[in-house]
Design an enzyme around this catalytic site. Structure first.
Site, PDB file in Angstrom:
ATOM      1  N   GLY A 110       0.800  -1.214   0.000  1.00  0.00           N
ATOM      2  CA  GLY A 110       0.000   0.000   0.000  1.00  0.00           C
ATOM      3  C   GLY A 110       0.827   1.255   0.000  1.00  0.00           C
ATOM      4  O   GLY A 110       0.296   2.349  -0.051  1.00  0.00           O
ATOM      5  N   CYS A 111       2.163   1.123   0.068  1.00  0.00           N
ATOM      6  CA  CYS A 111       3.021   2.298   0.080  1.00  0.00           C
ATOM      7  C   CYS A 111       3.493   2.567  -1.328  1.00  0.00           C
ATOM      8  O   CYS A 111       4.251   1.787  -1.889  1.00  0.00           O
ATOM      9  CB  CYS A 111       4.210   2.091   0.999  1.00  0.00           C
ATOM     10  SG  CYS A 111       5.289   3.499   1.110  1.00  0.00           S
ATOM     11  N   GLY A 112       3.062   3.672  -1.914  1.00  0.00           N
ATOM     12  CA  GLY A 112       3.418   3.955  -3.284  1.00  0.00           C
ATOM     13  C   GLY A 112       4.476   5.021  -3.449  1.00  0.00           C
ATOM     14  O   GLY A 112       5.012   5.196  -4.531  1.00  0.00           O
ATOM     15  N   CYS A 114       7.143   5.523  -0.978  1.00  0.00           N
ATOM     16  CA  CYS A 114       8.129   5.341   0.080  1.00  0.00           C
ATOM     17  C   CYS A 114       9.527   5.665  -0.424  1.00  0.00           C
ATOM     18  O   CYS A 114       9.900   5.294  -1.523  1.00  0.00           O
ATOM     19  CB  CYS A 114       8.102   3.895   0.563  1.00  0.00           C
ATOM     20  SG  CYS A 114       6.515   3.363   1.180  1.00  0.00           S
TER      21      CYS A 114
END
Length: 278
Positions: A110-112, A114
């Site tokens: 879900g980390c786009g 980072c």
């Protein structure tokens, strides 16, 4: 437990309908995926260990590491006890430019965004899409979303993954990629489209997730003129889609949809208002 490439069967004590029983279920696999270029790690993402060649190529394109897949001279998958390395080698100029902007990302699902180094990188100007003459019936786009579920094979088994799909008005849903990470699913789709020699400029990207800014940025790099998503967009995603020239339909469910940007590409039902930004 029985193991597949993208799922594992696990035992559980299930409570359903007021009854408890011992059973098992299929659970989506999640593993560390290292994306390396010319021997150096660029990103480590958590994702589903399937379609990883698509992932490597798609990530390279949507993150502007390369402009064309042909600039990746080779790609190899190296599994180990900790995860999988997607090992890519770039041609000369691309390798030099990447070395100049080297960054290492450690990203949970879900980390786009980072690991970026500046606000400018987070808010980079989106690519402008073409497809000014492309027009779709809203009912067809909604129908495409409704038709997506049977194509989500891994999600049918696990109920734990997102999908990104490419739809064309003549061919229907042609490509689907799934992953526990929504960004990963879209990158895999981008790689699959390029590897099959297709263009996204005359179809729509379908998403089973919310629409955040990086999803729009990736779709813009792919050249998709239309995004259709089951969940809502963020304000910055709407602004970015408008800047990119992308038509954004969201909250596309059985009872309808919302058109947030560039409605000129959507033929709405008779009597529908068309006051969205153009």
């Amino acid at each position: 437990m029985a193991k597949g490439s993208t799922f594992t069967r696990h035992w559980e004590i299930a409570w359903r309908g007021g009854q408890t029983k011992s059973t098992s279920r299929l659970v989506a696999e999640e593993t560390a995926i290292a994306l390396t270029y010319n021997g150096s790690t660029h990103a480590v993402m958590m994702g589903t260990p399937g379609d990883l060649e698509d992932f490597g190529i798609g990530f390279s394109l949507t993150e502007a590491i390369v402009e064309r897949a042909s600039e990746i001279s080779s790609i190899e998958l190296i599994p180990n006890d900790l995860g999988v390395e997607v090992r890519m080698w770039l041609d000369g100029d691309r390798a030099s430019s990447l070395a100049a902007r080297r960054r290492t990302i450690s990203g949970p699902v879900g980390c786009g965004l980072c690991g970026i180094e500046s606000l400018e990188q987070a808010r980079r100007a989106p690519a402008r899409v073409k497809g000014r003459g492309v027009v779709f019936h809203a009912r067809d786009l909604l129908g495409a979303m409704q038709a997506l579920s049977p194509h989500q094979i891994l999600n049918q088994q696990t109920r734990a993954v997102h999908a990104a799909a490419f739809w064309h008005p003549r061919g229907g849903i042609g490509l689907v990629r799934e992953d526990v990470g929504r960004h990963n699913a879209l990158d895999k789709l981008a790689g699959a489209i390029v590897r099959e020699g297709r263009s996204a400029c005359d179809g729509a990207v379908l998403l089973t997730s919310r629409v955040s800014v990086e999803m729009v940025q990736k779709a813009a790099m792919l050249g998709a003129p239309v995004i259709v998503a089951v969940s809502a967009p963020t304000a910055l995603a709407i602004k970015t889609a408008d800047e990119a020239g992308i038509t954004l339909l969201a909250i596309a469910r059985d009872d309808g949809y919302g058109v947030f940007t560039h409605p000129r590409r959507v033929l709405l039902p008779d009597g529908a208002a068309t006051h969205a930004g153009c």
